[in-house]
Motif scaffolding. Structure first.
Motif, PDB file in Angstrom:
ATOM      1  N   LEU A 166      15.219   1.811   0.410  1.00  0.00           N
ATOM      2  CA  LEU A 166      13.999   2.582   0.196  1.00  0.00           C
ATOM      3  C   LEU A 166      12.954   1.770  -0.551  1.00  0.00           C
ATOM      4  O   LEU A 166      13.239   1.177  -1.601  1.00  0.00           O
ATOM      5  CB  LEU A 166      14.321   3.854  -0.595  1.00  0.00           C
ATOM      6  CG  LEU A 166      13.138   4.742  -0.964  1.00  0.00           C
ATOM      7  CD1 LEU A 166      12.458   5.279   0.298  1.00  0.00           C
ATOM      8  CD2 LEU A 166      13.601   5.884  -1.859  1.00  0.00           C
ATOM      9  N   VAL A 167      11.758   1.779  -0.004  1.00  0.00           N
ATOM     10  CA  VAL A 167      10.598   1.169  -0.647  1.00  0.00           C
ATOM     11  C   VAL A 167       9.586   2.261  -0.937  1.00  0.00           C
ATOM     12  O   VAL A 167       9.175   2.981  -0.030  1.00  0.00           O
ATOM     13  CB  VAL A 167       9.963   0.086   0.252  1.00  0.00           C
ATOM     14  CG1 VAL A 167       8.642  -0.402  -0.344  1.00  0.00           C
ATOM     15  CG2 VAL A 167      10.930  -1.073   0.448  1.00  0.00           C
ATOM     16  N   THR A 168       9.203   2.373  -2.196  1.00  0.00           N
ATOM     17  CA  THR A 168       8.219   3.371  -2.597  1.00  0.00           C
ATOM     18  C   THR A 168       7.058   2.669  -3.274  1.00  0.00           C
ATOM     19  O   THR A 168       7.260   1.926  -4.244  1.00  0.00           O
ATOM     20  CB  THR A 168       8.832   4.398  -3.565  1.00  0.00           C
ATOM     21  OG1 THR A 168       9.975   4.998  -2.954  1.00  0.00           O
ATOM     22  CG2 THR A 168       7.821   5.474  -3.901  1.00  0.00           C
ATOM     23  N   VAL A 169       5.868   2.882  -2.746  1.00  0.00           N
ATOM     24  CA  VAL A 169       4.661   2.270  -3.293  1.00  0.00           C
ATOM     25  C   VAL A 169       3.804   3.368  -3.890  1.00  0.00           C
ATOM     26  O   VAL A 169       3.341   4.261  -3.183  1.00  0.00           O
ATOM     27  CB  VAL A 169       3.885   1.501  -2.217  1.00  0.00           C
ATOM     28  CG1 VAL A 169       2.688   0.786  -2.846  1.00  0.00           C
ATOM     29  CG2 VAL A 169       4.789   0.516  -1.491  1.00  0.00           C
ATOM     30  N   SER A 170       3.592   3.293  -5.189  1.00  0.00           N
ATOM     31  CA  SER A 170       2.800   4.310  -5.872  1.00  0.00           C
ATOM     32  C   SER A 170       1.335   3.905  -5.929  1.00  0.00           C
ATOM     33  O   SER A 170       1.005   2.718  -6.019  1.00  0.00           O
ATOM     34  CB  SER A 170       3.335   4.523  -7.281  1.00  0.00           C
ATOM     35  OG  SER A 170       3.199   3.349  -8.049  1.00  0.00           O
ATOM     36  N   LYS A 227       0.848  -1.192   0.000  1.00  0.00           N
ATOM     37  CA  LYS A 227       0.000   0.000   0.000  1.00  0.00           C
ATOM     38  C   LYS A 227       0.888   1.249   0.000  1.00  0.00           C
ATOM     39  O   LYS A 227       2.030   1.194   0.466  1.00  0.00           O
ATOM     40  CB  LYS A 227      -0.874   0.000   1.251  1.00  0.00           C
ATOM     41  CG  LYS A 227      -1.736  -1.233   1.420  1.00  0.00           C
ATOM     42  CD  LYS A 227      -2.496  -1.184   2.737  1.00  0.00           C
ATOM     43  CE  LYS A 227      -3.351  -2.424   2.930  1.00  0.00           C
ATOM     44  NZ  LYS A 227      -4.103  -2.385   4.216  1.00  0.00           N
ATOM     45  N   PRO A 228       0.360   2.366  -0.476  1.00  0.00           N
ATOM     46  CA  PRO A 228       1.180   3.592  -0.457  1.00  0.00           C
ATOM     47  C   PRO A 228       1.695   3.925   0.942  1.00  0.00           C
ATOM     48  O   PRO A 228       2.810   4.467   1.069  1.00  0.00           O
ATOM     49  CB  PRO A 228       0.196   4.649  -0.972  1.00  0.00           C
ATOM     50  CG  PRO A 228      -0.722   3.893  -1.882  1.00  0.00           C
ATOM     51  CD  PRO A 228      -0.908   2.554  -1.210  1.00  0.00           C
ATOM     52  N   GLU A 229       0.937   3.604   1.972  1.00  0.00           N
ATOM     53  CA  GLU A 229       1.374   3.900   3.338  1.00  0.00           C
ATOM     54  C   GLU A 229       2.516   3.008   3.801  1.00  0.00           C
ATOM     55  O   GLU A 229       3.068   3.221   4.886  1.00  0.00           O
ATOM     56  CB  GLU A 229       0.203   3.798   4.327  1.00  0.00           C
ATOM     57  CG  GLU A 229      -0.580   2.508   4.239  1.00  0.00           C
ATOM     58  CD  GLU A 229      -1.837   2.659   3.382  1.00  0.00           C
ATOM     59  OE1 GLU A 229      -1.751   3.290   2.302  1.00  0.00           O
ATOM     60  OE2 GLU A 229      -2.899   2.139   3.793  1.00  0.00           O
ATOM     61  N   ASP A 230       2.901   2.032   3.007  1.00  0.00           N
ATOM     62  CA  ASP A 230       4.088   1.223   3.312  1.00  0.00           C
ATOM     63  C   ASP A 230       5.372   1.897   2.833  1.00  0.00           C
ATOM     64  O   ASP A 230       6.470   1.408   3.107  1.00  0.00           O
ATOM     65  CB  ASP A 230       3.985  -0.155   2.654  1.00  0.00           C
ATOM     66  CG  ASP A 230       2.862  -0.998   3.213  1.00  0.00           C
ATOM     67  OD1 ASP A 230       2.160  -1.669   2.424  1.00  0.00           O
ATOM     68  OD2 ASP A 230       2.671  -1.000   4.452  1.00  0.00           O
ATOM     69  N   THR A 231       5.236   2.997   2.133  1.00  0.00           N
ATOM     70  CA  THR A 231       6.401   3.719   1.639  1.00  0.00           C
ATOM     71  C   THR A 231       7.268   4.197   2.794  1.00  0.00           C
ATOM     72  O   THR A 231       6.791   4.872   3.707  1.00  0.00           O
ATOM     73  CB  THR A 231       5.974   4.917   0.789  1.00  0.00           C
ATOM     74  OG1 THR A 231       5.298   4.447  -0.385  1.00  0.00           O
ATOM     75  CG2 THR A 231       7.166   5.757   0.376  1.00  0.00           C
ATOM     76  N   ALA A 232       8.547   3.839   2.757  1.00  0.00           N
ATOM     77  CA  ALA A 232       9.467   4.186   3.842  1.00  0.00           C
ATOM     78  C   ALA A 232      10.852   3.656   3.507  1.00  0.00           C
ATOM     79  O   ALA A 232      11.026   2.876   2.561  1.00  0.00           O
ATOM     80  CB  ALA A 232       8.991   3.580   5.163  1.00  0.00           C
TER      81      ALA A 232
END
Length: 124
Positions: free
Chosen positions: A119-123, A89-94
């Motif tokens: 870095l993990v980025t979920v769009s 999910k986008p909120e997993d971005t971190a």
């Protein structure tokens, strides 16, 4: 001393999957507890998942928001711990950090060794 090196981060669309790896060196890997933490911009570092030492059957622990989507597991022969992340999910971005210590703890201060993060980025 334990050295930790993470890999596997990247950009993924919501609903996708990533597998993070953390290679450890410097100490008997099977005798140390491992954990994954993450830190999003402007937020504090938070516990994501942890796995105990092998003699405790590698007990696993998860924060509520990732339970059922993320899986932590370790390969003692390869001195590596993994975090399989599904249904992202986008909120997993971190930035995701690997950590090691005597016991699994949800408090970052309780872990003794840290990697530099990936870095993990979920769009969306």
């Amino acid at each position: 001393q334990v050295q930790l090196v993470e890999s596997g981060g990247g950009l993924v669309q919501a609903g996708g999957s990533l597998r993070l790896s953390c290679a450890a060196s410097g100490r008997a890997f099977s005798s140390i507890a491992m954990g994954w933490f993450r830190q999003a911009p402007g937020k504090e570092r938070e516990f994501v998942a942890g796995i105990g030492i092998s003699r405790n059957a590698g007990s696993t622990y998860y924060r509520d928001s990732v339970r059922g989507r993320f899986t932590i597991f370790r390969d003692n022969a390869k001195n590596t711990v993994y975090l399989q992340m599904n249904s992202l999910k986008p909120e997993d971005t971190a930035i995701y950090y690997c950590a090691a210590g005597r016991l699994v703890t949800t408090a970052p201060d309780g872990m003794d060794y840290w990697g530099k993060g990936t870095l993990v980025t979920v769009s969306s």
